[in-house]
Design an enzyme around this catalytic site. Structure first.
Site, PDB file in Angstrom:
ATOM      1  N   SER A 233       4.477  10.936   3.239  1.00  0.00           N
ATOM      2  CA  SER A 233       3.593  12.091   3.043  1.00  0.00           C
ATOM      3  C   SER A 233       4.398  13.341   2.669  1.00  0.00           C
ATOM      4  O   SER A 233       5.588  13.458   2.979  1.00  0.00           O
ATOM      5  CB  SER A 233       2.822  12.352   4.332  1.00  0.00           C
ATOM      6  OG  SER A 233       3.744  12.683   5.364  1.00  0.00           O
TER       7      SER A 233
ATOM      8  N   GLU B  85       9.542  10.522  -2.627  1.00  0.00           N
ATOM      9  CA  GLU B  85       8.344  10.134  -3.372  1.00  0.00           C
ATOM     10  C   GLU B  85       7.160  10.331  -2.429  1.00  0.00           C
ATOM     11  O   GLU B  85       7.113   9.701  -1.366  1.00  0.00           O
ATOM     12  CB  GLU B  85       8.431   8.672  -3.835  1.00  0.00           C
ATOM     13  CG  GLU B  85       9.344   8.471  -5.030  1.00  0.00           C
ATOM     14  CD  GLU B  85       8.909   9.222  -6.286  1.00  0.00           C
ATOM     15  OE1 GLU B  85       7.726   9.594  -6.389  1.00  0.00           O
ATOM     16  OE2 GLU B  85       9.779   9.455  -7.140  1.00  0.00           O
TER      17      GLU B  85
ATOM     18  N   GLU C 200      12.896   6.303  -8.935  1.00  0.00           N
ATOM     19  CA  GLU C 200      13.307   5.063  -8.285  1.00  0.00           C
ATOM     20  C   GLU C 200      13.188   3.893  -9.260  1.00  0.00           C
ATOM     21  O   GLU C 200      12.692   4.026 -10.365  1.00  0.00           O
ATOM     22  CB  GLU C 200      12.448   4.826  -7.044  1.00  0.00           C
ATOM     23  CG  GLU C 200      12.599   5.968  -6.055  1.00  0.00           C
ATOM     24  CD  GLU C 200      12.187   5.605  -4.656  1.00  0.00           C
ATOM     25  OE1 GLU C 200      11.044   5.903  -4.290  1.00  0.00           O
ATOM     26  OE2 GLU C 200      13.008   5.005  -3.923  1.00  0.00           O
TER      27      GLU C 200
ATOM     28  N   CYS D 127      -0.063   5.156  -3.384  1.00  0.00           N
ATOM     29  CA  CYS D 127       0.251   6.492  -3.927  1.00  0.00           C
ATOM     30  C   CYS D 127      -0.263   6.599  -5.351  1.00  0.00           C
ATOM     31  O   CYS D 127      -0.600   7.679  -5.818  1.00  0.00           O
ATOM     32  CB  CYS D 127       1.747   6.737  -3.873  1.00  0.00           C
ATOM     33  SG  CYS D 127       2.674   5.446  -4.701  1.00  0.00           S
TER      34      CYS D 127
ATOM     35  N   ASN E 156       2.343   1.598   3.458  1.00  0.00           N
ATOM     36  CA  ASN E 156       1.370   1.035   2.521  1.00  0.00           C
ATOM     37  C   ASN E 156       1.932  -0.033   1.588  1.00  0.00           C
ATOM     38  O   ASN E 156       1.170  -0.821   1.050  1.00  0.00           O
ATOM     39  CB  ASN E 156       0.676   2.150   1.730  1.00  0.00           C
ATOM     40  CG  ASN E 156       1.612   2.855   0.784  1.00  0.00           C
ATOM     41  OD1 ASN E 156       2.775   3.084   1.119  1.00  0.00           O
ATOM     42  ND2 ASN E 156       1.132   3.185  -0.381  1.00  0.00           N
TER      43      ASN E 156
ATOM     44  N   GLY F  72       7.917  14.592   4.270  1.00  0.00           N
ATOM     45  CA  GLY F  72       8.963  14.574   3.246  1.00  0.00           C
ATOM     46  C   GLY F  72       9.610  15.936   3.066  1.00  0.00           C
ATOM     47  O   GLY F  72      10.838  16.053   3.030  1.00  0.00           O
TER      48      GLY F  72
HETATM   49  P1  NAP Z   1       4.458   9.373   6.625  1.00  0.00           P
HETATM   50  O1  NAP Z   1       3.608   9.578   7.808  1.00  0.00           O
HETATM   51  O2  NAP Z   1       5.070  10.565   5.969  1.00  0.00           O
HETATM   52  O3  NAP Z   1       5.613   8.355   7.088  1.00  0.00           O
HETATM   53  C1  NAP Z   1       6.595   7.877   6.196  1.00  0.00           C
HETATM   54  C2  NAP Z   1       7.826   7.480   6.986  1.00  0.00           C
HETATM   55  O4  NAP Z   1       8.436   8.647   7.543  1.00  0.00           O
HETATM   56  C3  NAP Z   1       7.529   6.559   8.169  1.00  0.00           C
HETATM   57  O5  NAP Z   1       8.560   5.628   8.325  1.00  0.00           O
HETATM   58  C4  NAP Z   1       7.514   7.536   9.338  1.00  0.00           C
HETATM   59  O6  NAP Z   1       7.785   6.937  10.594  1.00  0.00           O
HETATM   60  C5  NAP Z   1       8.650   8.452   8.928  1.00  0.00           C
HETATM   61  N1  NAP Z   1       8.689   9.731   9.639  1.00  0.00           N
HETATM   62  C6  NAP Z   1       7.724  10.301  10.419  1.00  0.00           C
HETATM   63  N2  NAP Z   1       8.184  11.485  10.924  1.00  0.00           N
HETATM   64  C7  NAP Z   1       9.439  11.647  10.439  1.00  0.00           C
HETATM   65  C8  NAP Z   1      10.423  12.668  10.600  1.00  0.00           C
HETATM   66  N3  NAP Z   1      10.203  13.758  11.340  1.00  0.00           N
HETATM   67  N4  NAP Z   1      11.623  12.503   9.983  1.00  0.00           N
HETATM   68  C9  NAP Z   1      11.855  11.419   9.211  1.00  0.00           C
HETATM   69  N5  NAP Z   1      10.968  10.425   9.037  1.00  0.00           N
HETATM   70  C10 NAP Z   1       9.758  10.545   9.636  1.00  0.00           C
HETATM   71  O7  NAP Z   1       3.698   8.585   5.461  1.00  0.00           O
HETATM   72  P2  NAP Z   1       2.800   7.287   5.601  1.00  0.00           P
HETATM   73  O8  NAP Z   1       1.512   7.692   6.236  1.00  0.00           O
HETATM   74  O9  NAP Z   1       3.598   6.173   6.204  1.00  0.00           O
HETATM   75  O10 NAP Z   1       2.564   6.900   4.068  1.00  0.00           O
HETATM   76  C11 NAP Z   1       1.518   7.396   3.300  1.00  0.00           C
HETATM   77  C12 NAP Z   1       2.019   8.448   2.336  1.00  0.00           C
HETATM   78  O11 NAP Z   1       3.054   7.893   1.523  1.00  0.00           O
HETATM   79  C13 NAP Z   1       0.955   8.901   1.351  1.00  0.00           C
HETATM   80  O12 NAP Z   1       1.002  10.295   1.215  1.00  0.00           O
HETATM   81  C14 NAP Z   1       1.373   8.236   0.036  1.00  0.00           C
HETATM   82  O13 NAP Z   1       0.952   8.901  -1.125  1.00  0.00           O
HETATM   83  C15 NAP Z   1       2.856   8.259   0.173  1.00  0.00           C
HETATM   84  N6  NAP Z   1       3.455   7.256  -0.727  1.00  0.00           N
HETATM   85  C16 NAP Z   1       4.073   7.704  -1.860  1.00  0.00           C
HETATM   86  C17 NAP Z   1       4.628   6.780  -2.766  1.00  0.00           C
HETATM   87  C18 NAP Z   1       5.291   7.245  -4.037  1.00  0.00           C
HETATM   88  O14 NAP Z   1       6.036   6.470  -4.636  1.00  0.00           O
HETATM   89  N7  NAP Z   1       5.069   8.468  -4.472  1.00  0.00           N
HETATM   90  C19 NAP Z   1       4.548   5.410  -2.487  1.00  0.00           C
HETATM   91  C20 NAP Z   1       3.885   5.003  -1.320  1.00  0.00           C
HETATM   92  C21 NAP Z   1       3.357   5.940  -0.442  1.00  0.00           C
HETATM   93  P3  NAP Z   1       6.563   6.514  11.572  1.00  0.00           P
HETATM   94  O15 NAP Z   1       5.847   5.430  10.868  1.00  0.00           O
HETATM   95  O16 NAP Z   1       7.269   6.080  12.778  1.00  0.00           O
HETATM   96  O17 NAP Z   1       5.725   7.751  11.758  1.00  0.00           O
END
Ligand code: NAP
Length: 498
Positions: A234, A255, A469, A289, A157, A238
């Site tokens: 997510s 995060e 961060e 987020c 995102n 995480g």
């Molecule tokens: P996600 O599905 O958890 O993916 C995040 C990253 O983790 C991607 O690079 C993903 O790779 C990778 N990943 C997937 N499976 C993994 C595993 N088993 N081991 C290690 N890494 C793995 O999250 P998203 O859908 O990209 O992002 C949306 C989420 O991010 C939302 O929940 C949002 O709230 C959160 N977010 C939080 C913040 C904050 O600062 N708190 C900021 C921005 C976003 P792939 O893409 O290849 O699956």
């Protein structure tokens, strides 16, 4: 620097060279506003590629960690200058790979560059402390040292700002990096790698590997040479990653999700509140987020606020973010759009009142993208899914409180704790909320969104684990502290006080 197009095949950036994936597999990156437009094919790498990237980062660590901080900072400063020249190109790439409108994409790139600029300066300031000792003629001080090669795993995102806000502090701290960007948005990470290469970053100091999180993530989590892992994404992924990495006693920062409330009290400036909520809820298609996902309001202002929010949401122009006048882009892919629609169906079944939106847009302008109408639900009860679970789309829940005290209770009544805001002219109420809000970041009379390079960023409760961060804290995560006692008595000390 060029935006990849169509069937152009990209490679992984490993050890200072573009290397094809061992799998010989690629995934197409497409524009979510118009899926007929491709932005190149990116490696669907496997474990061997991730290991090759760790090999390169491990090999480069001795040289990079012993490079003086100011010299490391100067390389960041050069990358900053290179990217600043290319802001429009990077913003366009971001808009086309993630879908947010061009103005927001530009804002994201500039924010990422502020962070890079800030950390370039941090090369001159890696603070330890000098402290008095219990012993005479003894100098005590602490040193900050880089932890080693690190893994950075980022979501789709903020495909420019988040890789940057992890990479820049890691590099300036003296760590070498393996960056794994989200599979949906690899373009910006490649542009970042190109800029650092042009800036003179030595081979192997930054490595970028694209491909499925599972295969690559497992290698990065388990390889004993990776000494810290910084993850944004997510909660589900995480926390799984946390358990895996923590099992070998290595630093982790996570995060994760949010369910961020805005409280609007009866004395608030209603126009200001409406603007802030619309920006927070529908900006970046709600895919932040820090997005505003709940408006918690008190009885006197509620009807005016609700009416004005619906009026503004209905008028928002949804479409391709590259088009002038468009105010909200698409969901990032079919999966996210499905999640949004499921959350909407669930909210209806739980009795929330749909005030506007709620459906996919499918006119000629929208038929090739993942567009959803800005959606507002009223009467969203505490404890329901829409009140407690992150949607990550343009869906706002309005909740009602009897008074300010109940509004704070409702605001806090979720597992997450990222950000919150309150609109009021009463500084006593504002300060009470500052004291009671269970979040890592808080705004008064501002939207829930935003962050600045010099200010710590991150959440508490289910949102965040580990160091915040950005700011000084962001670089501290990539270091450990060494405490030194230096005895200059010149004589043999017979007893130590302990
Ligand atoms: P996600 O599905 O958890 O993916 C995040 C990253 O983790 C991607 O690079 C993903 O790779 C990778 N990943 C997937 N499976 C993994 C595993 N088993 N081991 C290690 N890494 C793995 O999250 P998203 O859908 O990209 O992002 C949306 C989420 O991010 C939302 O929940 C949002 O709230 C959160 N977010 C939080 C913040 C904050 O600062 N708190 C900021 C921005 C976003 P792939 O893409 O290849 O699956």
């Amino acid at each position: 620097m060029r935006i990849p197009a169509g069937e152009v095949r990209r490679k992984n950036w490993i050890g200072g060279a573009w290397v094809p994936p061992s799998t010989d597999k690629y995934d197409a990156c497409v524009n979510p506003a118009d899926t007929r437009e491709g932005l190149g094919e990116f490696p669907k790498s496997g474990a061997a590629d991730a290991r090759a990237a760790v090999d390169a980062a491990a090999k480069a660590f001795a040289g990079w960690s012993s490079t003086p901080g100011p010299e490391r900072g100067r390389i960041l400063a050069r990358a900053y200058a290179i990217l600043l020249e290319q802001v429009d190109l990077v913003a366009e790439a971001l808009c086309r790979e993630e879908g947010k409108i061009l103005r927001e994409a530009r804002g994201e790139v500039l924010r990422g560059l502020n962070i890079l600029e800030f950390y370039a300066g941090e090369g001159f300031r890696q603070h330890g402390k000098t402290l008095p000792s219990e012993m005479r003629s003894t100098l005590c001080f602490t040193l900050r040292e880089p932890v080693g090669p690190v893994a950075l795993i980022t979501p789709w995102n903020f495909p420019f700002a988040i890789p940057m806000w992890k990479t820049a502090p890691a590099l300036v701290a003296g760590c070498t990096v393996v960056l794994k960007p989200a599979s949906l948005t690899p373009v910006c990470a490649h542009l970042i790698a190109e800029a650092f290469a042009e800036a003179g970053l030595p081979p192997g100091v930054l490595n970028v590997v694209t491909g499925p999180g599972g295969a690559i993530g497992d290698v990065l989590a388990d390889d004993p040479r990776i000494r810290a892992v910084s993850f944004t994404g997510s909660n589900e992924i995480g926390l799984r990653l946390y358990q895996r990495v923590a099992a070998r006693g290595v630093k982790v920062t996570l995060e994760m999700g949010g369910k961020n409330p805005v409280i609007v009290l009866d004395d608030a400036d209603v126009d200001l509140a409406v603007e802030g909520i619309v920006q927070g809820a529908f900006g970046s298609t709600g895919q932040r987020c820090t997005a505003t996902s709940r408006a918690v309001t008190t009885p006197t202002i509620a009807p005016r606020l609700t009416e004005a929010l619906v009026e503004r949401a209905r008028k928002l122009r949804v479409g391709d973010g590259m088009q002038q006048g468009v105010e909200m882009g698409p969901a990032v892919d079919a999966g996210q759009l499905r999640t949004d629609l499921e959350a909407i169906a669930q909210a209806r079944s739980e009795g929330a009142r749909l005030l506007c939106g709620g459906e996919r847009l499918s006119s000629a302008e929208h038929e090739h993208g993942f567009f959803l109408a800005p959606t507002i639900f009223d009467q969203v009860l505490p404890g329901t899914k829409l009140a407690t679970e992150e949607v990550f789309g343009p869906v706002l829940a309005i909740q009602h409180a009897r008074d300010a005290e109940e509004a704070v209770r409702i605001a806090n009544d979720v597992a997450f704790g990222l950000t919150a805001s309150i609109y009021t002219r009463d500084y006593f109420q504002a300060m009470r909320f500052v004291e009671k809000a269970e979040v890592g970041m808080l705004h008064v009379n501002q939207p829930t969104v935003g962050g600045e390079a010099q200010l710590p960023f991150g959440g508490i409760k289910a949102t965040g684990v580990g160091e915040k961060e950005m700011a000084e804290e962001g670089a501290n995560f990539f270091t450990h502290l060494k405490t030194v006692w230096l005895d200059y008595t010149g004589a043999r000390r017979t007893t130590n006080i302990y």
